[in-house]
Motif scaffolding. Structure first.
Motif, PDB file in Angstrom:
ATOM      1  N   SER A   9       1.063  -0.826  -0.172  1.00 19.00           N
ATOM      2  CA  SER A   9      -0.024   0.115   0.319  1.00 19.00           C
ATOM      3  C   SER A   9       0.296   1.414   0.127  1.00 19.00           C
ATOM      4  O   SER A   9       2.290   1.415   0.285  1.00 19.00           O
ATOM      5  CB  SER A   9      -0.891   0.237   1.428  1.00 19.00           C
ATOM      6  OG  SER A   9       0.067   0.233   2.270  1.00 19.00           O
ATOM      7  N   ASP A  10       0.188   2.374  -0.528  1.00 17.57           N
ATOM      8  CA  ASP A  10       0.815   3.636   0.066  1.00 17.57           C
ATOM      9  C   ASP A  10       1.586   4.244   0.947  1.00 17.57           C
ATOM     10  O   ASP A  10       2.995   4.063   1.286  1.00 17.57           O
ATOM     11  CB  ASP A  10       0.127   4.909  -0.572  1.00 17.57           C
ATOM     12  CG  ASP A  10      -0.035   5.402  -1.929  1.00 17.57           C
ATOM     13  OD1 ASP A  10      -0.087   4.092  -2.757  1.00 17.57           O
ATOM     14  OD2 ASP A  10      -1.292   5.335  -2.716  1.00 17.57           O
ATOM     15  N   ARG A  11       0.828   4.080   2.318  1.00 13.26           N
ATOM     16  CA  ARG A  11       0.989   4.221   3.488  1.00 13.26           C
ATOM     17  C   ARG A  11       2.235   3.325   3.779  1.00 13.26           C
ATOM     18  O   ARG A  11       2.901   3.473   4.872  1.00 13.26           O
ATOM     19  CB  ARG A  11       0.255   3.739   4.003  1.00 13.26           C
ATOM     20  CG  ARG A  11      -1.085   5.220   3.950  1.00 13.26           C
ATOM     21  CD  ARG A  11      -2.002   5.130   5.466  1.00 13.26           C
ATOM     22  NE  ARG A  11      -0.977   5.506   6.738  1.00 13.26           N
ATOM     23  CZ  ARG A  11      -1.482   5.256   7.897  1.00 13.26           C
ATOM     24  NH1 ARG A  11      -2.266   3.966   7.882  1.00 13.26           N
ATOM     25  NH2 ARG A  11      -0.781   5.744   9.001  1.00 13.26           N
ATOM     26  N   GLY A  12       1.810   2.101   3.372  1.00 17.10           N
ATOM     27  CA  GLY A  12       3.393   0.695   3.504  1.00 17.10           C
ATOM     28  C   GLY A  12       4.623   1.396   3.228  1.00 17.10           C
ATOM     29  O   GLY A  12       5.390   1.316   3.800  1.00 17.10           O
ATOM     30  N   ARG A 153      -0.179  -0.953  13.077  1.00 12.85           N
ATOM     31  CA  ARG A 153       0.054   0.709  13.464  1.00 12.85           C
ATOM     32  C   ARG A 153       1.241   1.353  12.379  1.00 12.85           C
ATOM     33  O   ARG A 153       2.728   0.846  12.791  1.00 12.85           O
ATOM     34  CB  ARG A 153       0.054   0.725  15.236  1.00 12.85           C
ATOM     35  CG  ARG A 153       0.841   2.117  15.267  1.00 12.85           C
ATOM     36  CD  ARG A 153       1.360   2.537  16.726  1.00 12.85           C
ATOM     37  NE  ARG A 153       0.183   1.713  17.209  1.00 12.85           N
ATOM     38  CZ  ARG A 153       0.262   0.793  17.986  1.00 12.85           C
ATOM     39  NH1 ARG A 153       0.986  -0.174  18.454  1.00 12.85           N
ATOM     40  NH2 ARG A 153      -0.921   0.703  19.404  1.00 12.85           N
ATOM     41  N   TYR A 154       1.056   2.506  11.535  1.00  9.15           N
ATOM     42  CA  TYR A 154       2.439   2.971  10.515  1.00  9.15           C
ATOM     43  C   TYR A 154       2.968   3.209  11.349  1.00  9.15           C
ATOM     44  O   TYR A 154       2.288   4.728  12.527  1.00  9.15           O
ATOM     45  CB  TYR A 154       1.509   3.226   9.111  1.00  9.15           C
ATOM     46  CG  TYR A 154       0.877   1.965   8.573  1.00  9.15           C
ATOM     47  CD1 TYR A 154      -0.562   1.563   8.780  1.00  9.15           C
ATOM     48  CD2 TYR A 154       1.586   1.461   7.326  1.00  9.15           C
ATOM     49  CE1 TYR A 154      -0.861   0.497   7.689  1.00  9.15           C
ATOM     50  CE2 TYR A 154       1.189   0.626   7.268  1.00  9.15           C
ATOM     51  CZ  TYR A 154      -0.316  -0.080   7.374  1.00  9.15           C
ATOM     52  OH  TYR A 154      -0.985  -0.933   5.841  1.00  9.15           O
ATOM     53  N   SER A 199      -9.415   6.059   9.595  1.00 12.73           N
ATOM     54  CA  SER A 199      -8.416   5.634  10.923  1.00 12.73           C
ATOM     55  C   SER A 199      -7.932   4.939  10.969  1.00 12.73           C
ATOM     56  O   SER A 199      -8.613   3.229  10.431  1.00 12.73           O
ATOM     57  CB  SER A 199     -10.756   5.385  11.125  1.00 12.73           C
ATOM     58  OG  SER A 199     -10.392   5.331  12.874  1.00 12.73           O
ATOM     59  N   VAL A 200      -7.252   4.665  11.308  1.00  7.50           N
ATOM     60  CA  VAL A 200      -6.218   3.184  12.292  1.00  7.50           C
ATOM     61  C   VAL A 200      -5.579   3.393  13.431  1.00  7.50           C
ATOM     62  O   VAL A 200      -5.925   4.788  14.627  1.00  7.50           O
ATOM     63  CB  VAL A 200      -4.870   4.017  11.539  1.00  7.50           C
ATOM     64  CG1 VAL A 200      -4.982   4.534  10.050  1.00  7.50           C
ATOM     65  CG2 VAL A 200      -4.182   5.723  11.206  1.00  7.50           C
ATOM     66  N   PRO A 201      -5.075   2.956  14.048  1.00  7.37           N
ATOM     67  CA  PRO A 201      -4.841   3.231  16.004  1.00  7.37           C
ATOM     68  C   PRO A 201      -3.763   4.676  15.523  1.00  7.37           C
ATOM     69  O   PRO A 201      -3.364   4.505  15.042  1.00  7.37           O
ATOM     70  CB  PRO A 201      -3.755   1.438  15.847  1.00  7.37           C
ATOM     71  CG  PRO A 201      -4.594   0.549  14.588  1.00  7.37           C
ATOM     72  CD  PRO A 201      -5.228   1.458  13.506  1.00  7.37           C
ATOM     73  N   ALA A 202      -3.659   4.842  17.152  1.00 11.50           N
ATOM     74  CA  ALA A 202      -2.505   5.824  16.429  1.00 11.50           C
ATOM     75  C   ALA A 202      -1.806   4.945  16.700  1.00 11.50           C
ATOM     76  O   ALA A 202      -0.555   4.052  17.208  1.00 11.50           O
ATOM     77  CB  ALA A 202      -2.148   6.262  18.752  1.00 11.50           C
ATOM     78  N   ALA A 203      -0.579   6.151  16.017  1.00  9.89           N
ATOM     79  CA  ALA A 203       0.451   6.189  15.461  1.00  9.89           C
ATOM     80  C   ALA A 203       1.847   6.040  16.147  1.00  9.89           C
ATOM     81  O   ALA A 203       1.897   7.081  17.282  1.00  9.89           O
ATOM     82  CB  ALA A 203       0.821   6.917  14.546  1.00  9.89           C
ATOM     83  N   THR A 204       3.051   5.595  15.962  1.00 14.01           N
ATOM     84  CA  THR A 204       4.378   5.586  17.355  1.00 14.01           C
ATOM     85  C   THR A 204       4.485   6.629  17.216  1.00 14.01           C
ATOM     86  O   THR A 204       5.232   7.252  15.072  1.00 14.01           O
ATOM     87  CB  THR A 204       5.157   4.508  16.039  1.00 14.01           C
ATOM     88  OG1 THR A 204       4.479   2.997  16.620  1.00 14.01           O
ATOM     89  CG2 THR A 204       6.097   4.277  17.367  1.00 14.01           C
ATOM     90  N   PRO A 205       4.929   7.872  18.150  1.00 18.42           N
ATOM     91  CA  PRO A 205       5.641   9.117  18.267  1.00 18.42           C
ATOM     92  C   PRO A 205       7.462   8.512  16.883  1.00 18.42           C
ATOM     93  O   PRO A 205       7.865   7.846  17.145  1.00 18.42           O
ATOM     94  CB  PRO A 205       6.401   9.093  19.380  1.00 18.42           C
ATOM     95  CG  PRO A 205       5.665   8.094  20.061  1.00 18.42           C
ATOM     96  CD  PRO A 205       5.342   6.916  19.299  1.00 18.42           C
ATOM     97  N   GLU A 206       7.691  10.300  16.554  1.00 15.98           N
ATOM     98  CA  GLU A 206       8.611  10.105  15.575  1.00 15.98           C
ATOM     99  C   GLU A 206       9.598   9.382  16.520  1.00 15.98           C
ATOM    100  O   GLU A 206       9.745  10.918  17.368  1.00 15.98           O
ATOM    101  CB  GLU A 206       8.828  11.697  14.718  1.00 15.98           C
ATOM    102  CG  GLU A 206       9.945  11.184  13.753  1.00 15.98           C
ATOM    103  CD  GLU A 206       9.674  12.616  13.132  1.00 15.98           C
ATOM    104  OE1 GLU A 206      10.386  13.015  12.355  1.00 15.98           O
ATOM    105  OE2 GLU A 206       9.308  13.149  13.104  1.00 15.98           O
ATOM    106  N   PRO A 207      10.829   8.447  15.983  1.00 10.67           N
ATOM    107  CA  PRO A 207      12.001   9.196  16.495  1.00 10.67           C
ATOM    108  C   PRO A 207      12.908  10.138  16.119  1.00 10.67           C
ATOM    109  O   PRO A 207      12.650  11.112  14.649  1.00 10.67           O
ATOM    110  CB  PRO A 207      12.194   7.322  16.301  1.00 10.67           C
ATOM    111  CG  PRO A 207      12.217   7.145  14.418  1.00 10.67           C
ATOM    112  CD  PRO A 207      10.495   8.184  15.181  1.00 10.67           C
ATOM    113  N   ALA A 208      13.939  11.013  17.158  1.00 13.98           N
ATOM    114  CA  ALA A 208      14.840  11.741  15.989  1.00 13.98           C
ATOM    115  C   ALA A 208      15.652  11.079  15.490  1.00 13.98           C
ATOM    116  O   ALA A 208      16.134   9.732  15.393  1.00 13.98           O
ATOM    117  CB  ALA A 208      15.593  12.104  17.620  1.00 13.98           C
ATOM    118  N   ILE A 209      15.936  12.005  14.349  1.00 17.07           N
ATOM    119  CA  ILE A 209      17.189  11.011  13.257  1.00 17.07           C
ATOM    120  C   ILE A 209      18.873  11.434  13.930  1.00 17.07           C
ATOM    121  O   ILE A 209      19.221  12.235  13.502  1.00 17.07           O
ATOM    122  CB  ILE A 209      16.849  11.535  12.305  1.00 17.07           C
ATOM    123  CG1 ILE A 209      15.461  11.155  12.089  1.00 17.07           C
ATOM    124  CG2 ILE A 209      17.618  11.135  11.129  1.00 17.07           C
ATOM    125  CD1 ILE A 209      15.111  11.945  10.495  1.00 17.07           C
TER     126      ILE A 209
END
Length: 226
Positions: A9-12, A153-154, A199-209
């Motif tokens: 998928s595009d989100r994948g 969860r993406y 509508s999707v499960p809550a996303a994982t917070p973005e880690p710092a790069i």
């Protein structure tokens, strides 16, 4: 359960690109192989990065679009291998997680997770993602793939775009641009295709790069070459 998806998928794809990053010009990987975009090399087919114009594109958006298009073509063979290796139906998010895993490792046909999945034990299959942790810096990616497979969860956060000079050296010190998901989808899809907001499960917070994340991205190409 839905029938197995035939392509990522595009989100994948955006989840995969969050791990890989985008280099919109030809660059030399850790083995000095000319590479483009999202890990594309001449071994995967056209275009040949060694024959592409060096340095950054004059139009950054156009360069990112090209990287997405080339990546889509490259993914077809990984998707086909998964369809052959996995004998049970897959939800779209499960298929997306497996494509990301296989793109990084090339190991879907021999992985224990595939054996457990075909035996009907999804929980054990999800845990088996963590059997592929070399180099150690790849752990955050493997955890994200496991969680996507198990929960749908993406990963969230921006997508880094890295600059490259005319000699093929990538500057990983700071992204030249960070794409939001909406910006990335707009570049990935034709302008006429609307961008749905499911509508999707809550996303994982973005880690710092930080250095570990950059090292993980840097090793992704090396793993696929091994």
């Amino acid at each position: 359960m839905q029938m197995t998806a035939k392509k990522m998928s595009d989100r994948g794809l955006l989840a995969l690109v969050r791990h890989e990053g985008i280099v919109p010009g030809p660059y030399r990987d850790v083995k000095q192989v000319w590479t483009f975009g999202i890990g594309h090399t001449a071994a995967a087919g056209a275009p040949d990065p060694a024959a592409m114009p060096r340095g950054m594109p004059a139009n950054l958006d156009a360069g990112i679009r090209e990287a997405f298009g080339v990546s889509r073509a490259d993914l077809a063979r990984y998707e086909a291998t998964i369809l052959r290796a996995v004998k049970v139906p897959l939800e779209p998010h499960e298929f997306d997680a497996l494509v990301s895993f296989h793109y990084n490792t090339g190991g879907i046909s021999k992985a224990a997770l595939t054996r457990h999945l075909n035996a009907g034990d999804r929980a054990v299959a999800a845990a088996a993602f963590m059997g592929w942790l070399k180099p150690a810096a790849i752990r955050p990616r493997r955890e994200a793939e496991r969680d996507l497979f198990a929960t749908g969860r993406y990963p969230a956060g921006t997508i880094p775009v890295w600059s490259v000079d005319r000699s093929g050296r990538v500057d990983f010190s700071r992204p030249i641009r960070r794409l939001t998901e909406d910006e990335a989808l707009a570049l990935l899809r034709p302008a006429s295709v609307p961008v749905p907001r499911p509508s999707v499960p809550a996303a994982t917070p973005e880690p710092a790069i930080g250095w570990l994340a950059r090292l993980s991205a840097f090793f992704s190409t090396l793993i696929r070459r091994a």
